[in-house]
Design an enzyme around this catalytic site. Structure first.
Site, mmCIF file in Angstrom:
data_model
loop_
_atom_site.group_PDB
_atom_site.id
_atom_site.type_symbol
_atom_site.label_atom_id
_atom_site.label_comp_id
_atom_site.label_asym_id
_atom_site.label_seq_id
_atom_site.Cartn_x
_atom_site.Cartn_y
_atom_site.Cartn_z
ATOM 1 N N ASP A 92 -1.964 -1.216 4.202
ATOM 2 C CA ASP A 92 -1.525 -1.990 2.989
ATOM 3 C C ASP A 92 -2.139 -1.494 1.864
ATOM 4 O O ASP A 92 -3.509 -1.422 1.580
ATOM 5 C CB ASP A 92 -1.853 -3.322 3.218
ATOM 6 C CG ASP A 92 -1.087 -4.232 2.172
ATOM 7 O OD1 ASP A 92 -1.072 -3.817 1.052
ATOM 8 O OD2 ASP A 92 -0.310 -5.352 2.700
ATOM 9 N N SER A 142 4.245 -6.539 -0.922
ATOM 10 C CA SER A 142 4.115 -6.068 0.262
ATOM 11 C C SER A 142 4.917 -7.182 1.083
ATOM 12 O O SER A 142 5.097 -6.814 2.477
ATOM 13 C CB SER A 142 2.522 -6.882 0.866
ATOM 14 O OG SER A 142 1.644 -5.783 0.380
ATOM 15 N N SER A 207 2.753 -8.499 5.346
ATOM 16 C CA SER A 207 2.984 -7.489 6.022
ATOM 17 C C SER A 207 3.843 -7.541 7.324
ATOM 18 O O SER A 207 4.687 -7.037 7.818
ATOM 19 C CB SER A 207 1.806 -6.329 6.040
ATOM 20 O OG SER A 207 1.559 -6.051 4.977
ATOM 21 N N HIS A 371 -7.209 -4.094 -4.757
ATOM 22 C CA HIS A 371 -7.131 -5.160 -5.889
ATOM 23 C C HIS A 371 -8.225 -5.656 -6.488
ATOM 24 O O HIS A 371 -8.321 -6.004 -7.568
ATOM 25 C CB HIS A 371 -6.620 -6.548 -5.046
ATOM 26 C CG HIS A 371 -5.233 -6.521 -5.059
ATOM 27 N ND1 HIS A 371 -4.193 -6.275 -6.169
ATOM 28 C CD2 HIS A 371 -4.231 -6.480 -4.075
ATOM 29 C CE1 HIS A 371 -2.844 -6.480 -5.709
ATOM 30 N NE2 HIS A 371 -2.909 -6.367 -4.289
ATOM 31 N N ASP A 408 2.608 0.394 2.719
ATOM 32 C CA ASP A 408 3.713 -0.161 1.924
ATOM 33 C C ASP A 408 3.979 0.255 0.403
ATOM 34 O O ASP A 408 5.176 0.245 0.335
ATOM 35 C CB ASP A 408 3.500 -1.784 2.220
ATOM 36 C CG ASP A 408 2.154 -2.418 1.618
ATOM 37 O OD1 ASP A 408 1.304 -1.338 1.617
ATOM 38 O OD2 ASP A 408 1.979 -3.601 1.704
ATOM 39 N N HIS A 484 -0.687 -3.358 -7.938
ATOM 40 C CA HIS A 484 0.142 -2.157 -7.013
ATOM 41 C C HIS A 484 0.595 -1.247 -8.120
ATOM 42 O O HIS A 484 0.705 -1.398 -9.272
ATOM 43 C CB HIS A 484 1.314 -2.852 -6.289
ATOM 44 C CG HIS A 484 0.962 -3.774 -5.337
ATOM 45 N ND1 HIS A 484 1.667 -4.675 -4.718
ATOM 46 C CD2 HIS A 484 -0.274 -3.950 -5.089
ATOM 47 C CE1 HIS A 484 0.995 -5.466 -3.863
ATOM 48 N NE2 HIS A 484 -0.338 -5.277 -4.011
HETATM 49 ZN ZN LIG Z 1 -1.592 -6.205 -2.764
#
Ligand SMILES: [Zn+2]
Ligand SMILES: *[C@@H]1O[C@H](CO)[C@@H](O)[C@H](O)[C@H]1NC(C)=O
Length: 528
Positions: A92, A142, A207, A371, A408, A484
């Site tokens: 991820d 995600s 996810s 993040h 992702d 992201h």
């Molecule tokens: Zn994220």
């Protein structure tokens, strides 16, 4: 070769610019570029070869390694076997820059410069790129991406397992079976295969969920969450993700599930195995409901219990190791299994099925580390993820088991110029300074909590501050958390039909390729 060419051209340009003092349109003659690069040159850039491995100083080393690559490719035979098993690894938020930085960290942990290192899945024979945008989003989350890579259909941001015709937070439309998308889990189950998933986040996190839940809001993890988002329009018909996992298909037919997030399955009146109260308002205990539905199944909540599972005799396994997310690998408690340990247990358990298996395995905290703008954590998570992939390849046969690794979506992590070879990837560029003579970190994020500016808006010196894996790296845009990014992510494949995983792919094509290789689902199949 291209890189050396570029460096050479750059240096030549600097030399000319310095000498000629002149053309204002030439980037390298401008103050910023010139002084920054000049300082780096003064500090040993281009002349200090002390970190370079001796064999690399011989041109023949590069010719030989390139020739080895040619020979390896010529020896490749197309693997058109039916994929009995499919293992789908998802990192991820594992952007290409995260992969590069993790590769460098891996080498540096082994006492090498690092840039020459290689992650296990980088040895896979076929590689492509995946385009991650969602139907209504330039930069994805995600949830819509999970829907794309598990069901084969792109959808709206925040949506799981429903098509783009369903609007955000619209419960009625998301509960209409006509809008449900089927997934790799459904297709594998219909073909008689065992199925499962593993995550380091929660079992109800985005996810793994795009393949088993049908919701127009990823936040509906338990009924309390649905109530929060629907307010007055809440009805119990609107099934939360945890309920769908335990009571609906394909969730209730999964044979192996492991991760965190016990709270979403237990009522507020109950204390979970980790000492925290459950989160559900409807009074339901979905863990006992799972046990009732899986009489031969085993629920485990610690590494010790996981290690003690009798894989032969147990018919299904559910493991939950935290109330919420699992801890970062760096901070894990003794009772939390690692991703590799869960992967080993999952593959050994599912391998019992003569019809084969499909398992989805997520390194879910790479994204969290990014993040937080803490590459010390996200890169370490990436290395634990690559270890799990190596183990999976070791435990299975490329003749009958397809392994696909991808991400992702990306994160805006940059690896900025021009630190020397072997410069600590988790520190400042030793030879580089900004216009005020202040060092800067090689790794930077576009957005995050720390800009490290003084009262006048100048960057402050960070050298010597990077000791902890929890150090927050600098960002440009001030925000409580990193975001992201919309760049493509990598796809790496090994096993039957690996050669289909190449080129620039739409993300939603990936499950169709896996289904083709495994002869499952309603689309094209290799055995037709
Ligand atoms: Zn994220
Ligand atoms: C995989 O197998 C190789 C070769 O036997 C071994 O060196 C490596 O340690 C194994 N990897 C893991 C993660 O077990």
């Amino acid at each position: 070769m291209a890189k050396f060419g570029l460096l050479f051209t750059t240096l030549l340009a600097i030399a000319i610019a310095i000498k000629a003092e002149s053309d204002p349109h030439d980037f390298f003659s401008q103050r910023l570029g010139q002084s920054m690069l000049r300082t780096m040159l003064d500090n040993g850039m281009a002349t200090d070869n002390s970190a370079v491995p001796a064999d690399e100083l011989n041109p023949n080393f590069w010719r030989k390694s390139a020739n080895d690559e040619i020979q390896k490719r010529l020896a490749d035979k197309l693997n058109t076997n039916k994929a009995k098993n499919v293992i789908f690894f998802l990192g991820d938020g594992m952007s290409l820059s995260t992969i590069t930085a993790a590769r460098i960290l891996k080498g540096q942990r082994q006492g090498n410069p690092g840039e020459e290192s290689q992650l296990s899945f980088e040895k896979f024979p076929y590689t492509g790129l995946s385009r991650t945008y969602c139907t209504n989003a330039q930069v994805a989350d995600s949830a819509c991406t999970s829907t794309a890579y598990l069901t084969g259909v792109k959808t709206n941001i925040l949506s799981l397992g429903v098509g783009p015709n369903v609007n955000y937070n619209d419960c009625e439309a998301s509960m209409d079976p006509a809008n449900d998308l089927t997934s790799l889990y459904d297709w594998a189950q219909a073909a008689g295969k065992s199925t499962g998933f593993i995550t380091t986040t929660t079992l109800t996190h985005a996810s793994p969920t795009g393949g088993y839940a049908h919701v127009s809001n990823r936040m509906w993890e338990c009924d309390t969450d649905v109530r929060t988002y629907l307010q007055d329009s809440y009805t119990s018909d609107c099934k939360d993700i945890a309920t769908q996992l335990i009571t609906e298909e394909p969730g209730r037919k999964l044979d192996f599930i492991m991760g965190g997030g016990a709270g979403k399955f237990l009522p507020k009146t109950m204390i979970d195995p980790f000492g925290n109260p459950g989160e559900r308002s409807d009074g339901k205990n979905l863990l006992s409901e799972w046990q009732r539905r899986h009489p031969g199944g085993l629920f485990v909540s610690s590494r010790k219990q996981m290690e003690a599972i009798n894989l032969e005799q147990t018919t299904s396994v559910m493991g939950i190791f935290q109330s919420k997310l699992m801890n970062f690998h760096q901070h894990a408690t003794e009772s939390e299994p690692t991703l590799s340990e869960m992967t080993e247990t999952g593959i050994k358990f599912l391998s019992k099925d003569d019809d084969g298996f499909f398992i989805f395995i997520e390194g879910g905290l790479i994204d969290y580390g990014n993040h937080y703008n803490k590459p010390g954590l996200s890169l370490d998570e990436t290395l634990e993820f690559e270890r799990a992939i190596e183990l999976a390849r070791n435990l299975t046969d490329p003749e009958d088991t397809l392994i696909v690794v991808t991400a992702d979506h990306a994160h805006p992590l940059s690896i900025s110029g021009y630190p020397e070879r072997g410069n600590n990837i988790l520190d400042v560029n030793e030879i580089g300074f900004d216009t005020n003579g202040v060092h800067y970190a090689t790794l930077n994020y576009a957005a995050g909590p720390e800009q490290y500016l003084d009262e006048s808006g100048n960057r402050i010196e960070l050298k010597g501050q990077f000791g902890s894996p929890d150090f927050i790296f600098p960002s440009y845009i001030s925000s409580d958390s990193g975001v992201h990014s919309g760049d493509d992510v990598g796809v790496f494949a090994s096993g039957p039909w690996e050669h289909l995983f190449r080129g620039v792919l739409q993300q939603n094509t990936l499950p169709h390729l896996m289904a083709y290789a495994a002869c499952i689902g309603d689309g094209a199949k290799s055995c037709d």
